[in-house]
Enzyme design. Structure first.
Site, PDB file in Angstrom:
ATOM      1  N   LYS A 176       0.861  -1.180   0.000  1.00 14.03           N
ATOM      2  CA  LYS A 176       0.000   0.000   0.000  1.00 14.03           C
ATOM      3  C   LYS A 176       0.902   1.237   0.000  1.00 14.03           C
ATOM      4  O   LYS A 176       1.503   1.565   1.025  1.00 14.03           O
ATOM      5  CB  LYS A 176      -0.896   0.032   1.236  1.00 14.03           C
ATOM      6  CG  LYS A 176      -1.944   1.147   1.141  1.00 14.03           C
ATOM      7  CD  LYS A 176      -2.364   1.710   2.474  1.00 14.03           C
ATOM      8  CE  LYS A 176      -1.422   2.746   3.009  1.00 14.03           C
ATOM      9  NZ  LYS A 176      -1.222   3.924   2.165  1.00 14.03           N
ATOM     10  N   GLU A 252       9.881   1.091  10.721  1.00 11.65           N
ATOM     11  CA  GLU A 252      10.879   2.163  10.586  1.00 11.65           C
ATOM     12  C   GLU A 252      10.119   3.465  10.790  1.00 11.65           C
ATOM     13  O   GLU A 252       9.407   3.915   9.901  1.00 11.65           O
ATOM     14  CB  GLU A 252      11.550   2.070   9.214  1.00 11.65           C
ATOM     15  CG  GLU A 252      12.924   2.712   9.178  1.00 11.65           C
ATOM     16  CD  GLU A 252      12.875   4.138   8.701  1.00 11.65           C
ATOM     17  OE1 GLU A 252      12.676   5.051   9.542  1.00 11.65           O
ATOM     18  OE2 GLU A 252      13.033   4.347   7.494  1.00 11.65           O
ATOM     19  N   CYS A 286      13.447  10.997   7.355  1.00 11.92           N
ATOM     20  CA  CYS A 286      13.368  10.580   8.766  1.00 11.92           C
ATOM     21  C   CYS A 286      14.745  10.613   9.431  1.00 11.92           C
ATOM     22  O   CYS A 286      14.836  10.585  10.654  1.00 11.92           O
ATOM     23  CB  CYS A 286      12.754   9.199   8.879  1.00 11.92           C
ATOM     24  SG  CYS A 286      13.497   8.027   7.760  1.00 11.92           S
ATOM     25  N   GLU A 383       9.490  16.014  14.971  1.00 13.53           N
ATOM     26  CA  GLU A 383      10.145  16.045  13.663  1.00 13.53           C
ATOM     27  C   GLU A 383       9.670  17.272  12.894  1.00 13.53           C
ATOM     28  O   GLU A 383       8.465  17.460  12.711  1.00 13.53           O
ATOM     29  CB  GLU A 383       9.747  14.800  12.856  1.00 13.53           C
ATOM     30  CG  GLU A 383      10.724  13.674  12.933  1.00 13.53           C
ATOM     31  CD  GLU A 383      10.346  12.540  11.979  1.00 13.53           C
ATOM     32  OE1 GLU A 383      11.234  12.069  11.260  1.00 13.53           O
ATOM     33  OE2 GLU A 383       9.188  12.115  11.973  1.00 13.53           O
TER      34      GLU A 383
HETATM   35  P1  ADP Z   1       3.933  10.554   7.285  1.00 15.04           P
HETATM   36  O1  ADP Z   1       4.016  11.530   8.381  1.00 15.04           O
HETATM   37  O2  ADP Z   1       5.218  10.148   6.673  1.00 15.04           O
HETATM   38  O3  ADP Z   1       2.854  10.854   6.277  1.00 15.04           O
HETATM   39  P2  ADP Z   1       2.237   8.424   8.136  1.00 15.04           P
HETATM   40  O4  ADP Z   1       2.530   7.450   9.197  1.00 15.04           O
HETATM   41  O5  ADP Z   1       1.023   9.284   8.264  1.00 15.04           O
HETATM   42  O6  ADP Z   1       3.558   9.252   8.038  1.00 15.04           O
HETATM   43  O7  ADP Z   1       2.143   7.717   6.726  1.00 15.04           O
HETATM   44  C1  ADP Z   1       2.962   6.677   6.309  1.00 15.04           C
HETATM   45  C2  ADP Z   1       2.117   5.619   5.663  1.00 15.04           C
HETATM   46  O8  ADP Z   1       1.144   5.193   6.594  1.00 15.04           O
HETATM   47  C3  ADP Z   1       1.354   6.066   4.419  1.00 15.04           C
HETATM   48  O9  ADP Z   1       1.313   5.010   3.480  1.00 15.04           O
HETATM   49  C4  ADP Z   1      -0.033   6.340   4.966  1.00 15.04           C
HETATM   50  O10 ADP Z   1      -1.044   6.175   3.999  1.00 15.04           O
HETATM   51  C5  ADP Z   1      -0.150   5.265   6.021  1.00 15.04           C
HETATM   52  N1  ADP Z   1      -1.131   5.550   7.064  1.00 15.04           N
HETATM   53  C6  ADP Z   1      -1.474   6.744   7.585  1.00 15.04           C
HETATM   54  N2  ADP Z   1      -2.417   6.586   8.549  1.00 15.04           N
HETATM   55  C7  ADP Z   1      -2.654   5.255   8.645  1.00 15.04           C
HETATM   56  C8  ADP Z   1      -3.519   4.447   9.468  1.00 15.04           C
HETATM   57  N3  ADP Z   1      -4.304   4.980  10.400  1.00 15.04           N
HETATM   58  N4  ADP Z   1      -3.493   3.111   9.279  1.00 15.04           N
HETATM   59  C9  ADP Z   1      -2.672   2.578   8.356  1.00 15.04           C
HETATM   60  N5  ADP Z   1      -1.854   3.260   7.566  1.00 15.04           N
HETATM   61  C10 ADP Z   1      -1.839   4.591   7.695  1.00 15.04           C
END
Ligand code: ADP
Length: 480
Positions: A176, A252, A286, A383
């Site tokens: 995903k 990570e 990161c 961050e």
């Molecule tokens: P960033 O701050 O790098 O956007 P996120 O953790 O929000 O970090 O996003 C990283 C990944 O996690 C993306 O693929 C995003 O779609 C996914 N993501 C964000 N929220 C959720 C959630 N509640 N459950 C599963 N995946 C998520």
């Protein structure tokens, strides 16, 4: 570029529109314009992808490692042949300067090459028997179907660093990608297909609803492992979701990297390192230097030299000549940077340069230096993810270590010193998964990338990279 712009999910070796027929827009952060509509997968599309990955698993994991290695090498070659197109696509959807995008594609291809080599070295052991008439062996076996969830800041290499070792180990994958950057993921799928990666081995489900797709992945007992890169907050959530069926995990997560410069450091090397670590990808990595700790004796000179270097940065669209710094990924990202800078200024820090949105509009933020930062400011613990260098003074080695470790995170840390003893003391004392001593760019396919503490666990790349995708089986042969 158009031939590699895919707008459907890649499942079981074919292109599929989401069952609901819904779509979402993918835009270029450089100008906010829509690049394309993307099919919007939900849980049922995800389950179809898991079905495909599960069906492909036995044949893929049973194939000779040389066969998997050859498939990975063919994929690597396709990436290398299409490197410029992939780089342009990446810059288009993510915003980073084209030179950085080219570097990322090269890094992704190298990861496939590395994993292909490692596929042949997934050795087991023989163990001296503990009973008469027996033999003991261990073998390392593919875990099974792997779910991968990746972020937008490295839309190509965050995928290859998970998928390459997973496939080399004999696992199959459902990916995903981040909703801001699904195009690089689908372009990779198109090239995997061309390279002859068998159907079902690598599947990609783009979505604007990460929760629903992630839930389908975590709840399905056939998925035996989740590999996630993203925020600590979402990592914790996913870990909890994986608990009921005890999936293996690689996480990570966020970093809050200290970048420590001692009085005895080579000043120009330290400034060069700070520029690379802080301003690459507009500060959206990161392992970015989040807190620059500069010893008092070099404090003024370091700030002056950094200021001169920052004056040479050029903000703009990543595909334009001479641009060093692109836009931030979206308005939420911009808002966060503005909030953190306002908080620091309200609590007594001062600006050396920048400190505001750019006249270019959109999500452009001016490269910024904040001096005299303190631990009470939000940017000391959060961050920044933007082109903002926050500088903190310190006095002694002991202080530097204490300040650097005063965070829940533990991904990357950097130290600049010419004192050999200090270099070793600091590299030992820093509670981080990765430490750069007089070096600011740590990533490579050849090294174990990953963190400790709330930055997660698991290592991507390096000699142990297949371990995260394999389980050790012990077999006792009796009656011999
Ligand atoms: P960033 O701050 O790098 O956007 P996120 O953790 O929000 O970090 O996003 C990283 C990944 O996690 C993306 O693929 C995003 O779609 C996914 N993501 C964000 N929220 C959720 C959630 N509640 N459950 C599963 N995946 C998520």
């Amino acid at each position: 570029m158009d031939a590699l712009i895919k707008t459907q999910a890649f499942i079981n070796g074919g292109w599929h529109t989401a069952k609901t027929g819904k779509s979402f827009a993918v835009s270029n952060p450089a100008d906010g314009k829509k690049i394309t509509d993307m099919t919007d997968c939900d849980a049922s599309d995800t389950t179809a992808a898991i079905d495909a990955a599960y069906a492909a698993l036995f044949t893929w994991k049973s194939a000779l490692p040389t066969v998997r290695a050859a498939a990975l090498r063919a994929w690597q070659k396709k990436i290398e042949e299409n490197a410029e197109t992939l780089a342009r696509l990446l810059t288009h959807e993510q915003g980073k300067p084209i030179t950085e995008a080219r570097g990322e594609i090269a890094g992704g291809a190298a990861m496939l090459g590395w994993a292909a080599e490692e596929a042949r070295r997934a050795y087991g052991e023989t163990i001296p028997a503990f009973k008469t008439g027996t033999r003991v062996i261990t073998t390392r076996e593919a875990i099974g179907v792997v779910a991968a969830i990746t972020p937008w800041n490295f839309p190509h290499s965050m995928i290859t660093r998970k998928v390459a070792p997973a496939l080399a180990a004999g696992c199959t994958v459902v990916l995903k990608p981040a909703e801001d950057t699904p195009l690089s993921a689908l372009a990779l799928a198109a090239l995997a297909h061309e390279a002859g990666i068998p159907k079902g081995v690598f599947n990609v489900v783009p979505t604007s609803n990460p929760k629903a797709v992630a839930r389908a992945l975590t709840d399905d007992a056939r998925v035996r492992k989740l590999s996630f890169t993203g925020s600590t907050e979402v990592g914790r959530l996913l870990m909890a979701q994986c608990a009921p069926n005890l999936k293996r995990l690689s996480l990570e997560l966020g970093g809050n990297a200290p970048f420590i410069v001692f009085d005895d450091a080579d000043l120009s090397a330290a400034v060069e390192g700070a520029m690379a670590s802080k301003f690459r990808n507009a500060g959206q990595t990161c392992v970015c230097a989040n807190r620059l700790y500069i010893q008092r004796g070099i404090y003024g000179r370091f700030i002056e030299a950094l200021n001169n270097a920052v004056a040479g940065l050029k903000l703009g669209a990543g595909d334009q000549k001479g641009v060093t710094t692109g836009p931030l990924i979206n308005h939420d990202g911009l808002q966060k940077v503005e909030d953190l800078v306002a908080d620091a200024l309200a609590k007594g820090a001062s600006l050396t340069c920048g400190g505001r949105k750019s006249a270019l509009g959109g999500t452009y933020y001016e490269p910024t230096i904040i001096r005299d930062a303190t631990p009470a400011m939000r940017l000391a613990s959060e961050e920044i993810f933007g082109p903002v260098a926050a500088i903190f003074p310190f006095d002694t080695e002991e202080d530097a270590l204490k300040l650097a470790n005063a965070t829940e995170h533990g991904l990357a840390a950097y130290v600049y010193t010419r004192d050999l003893g200090r270099a070793f003391r600091m590299s030992t004392g820093l509670e981080y998964g990765m430490v750069g001593v007089n070096e600011a760019l740590l990533a490579s396919e050849a090294v174990p990338f990953g963190g400790i503490k709330q930055s997660g666990f698991g290592r991507e790349g390096g000699p142990h990279s297949l371990d995260d995708y394999m389980a050790i089986k012990y077999t006792l042969f009796g009656g011999l």
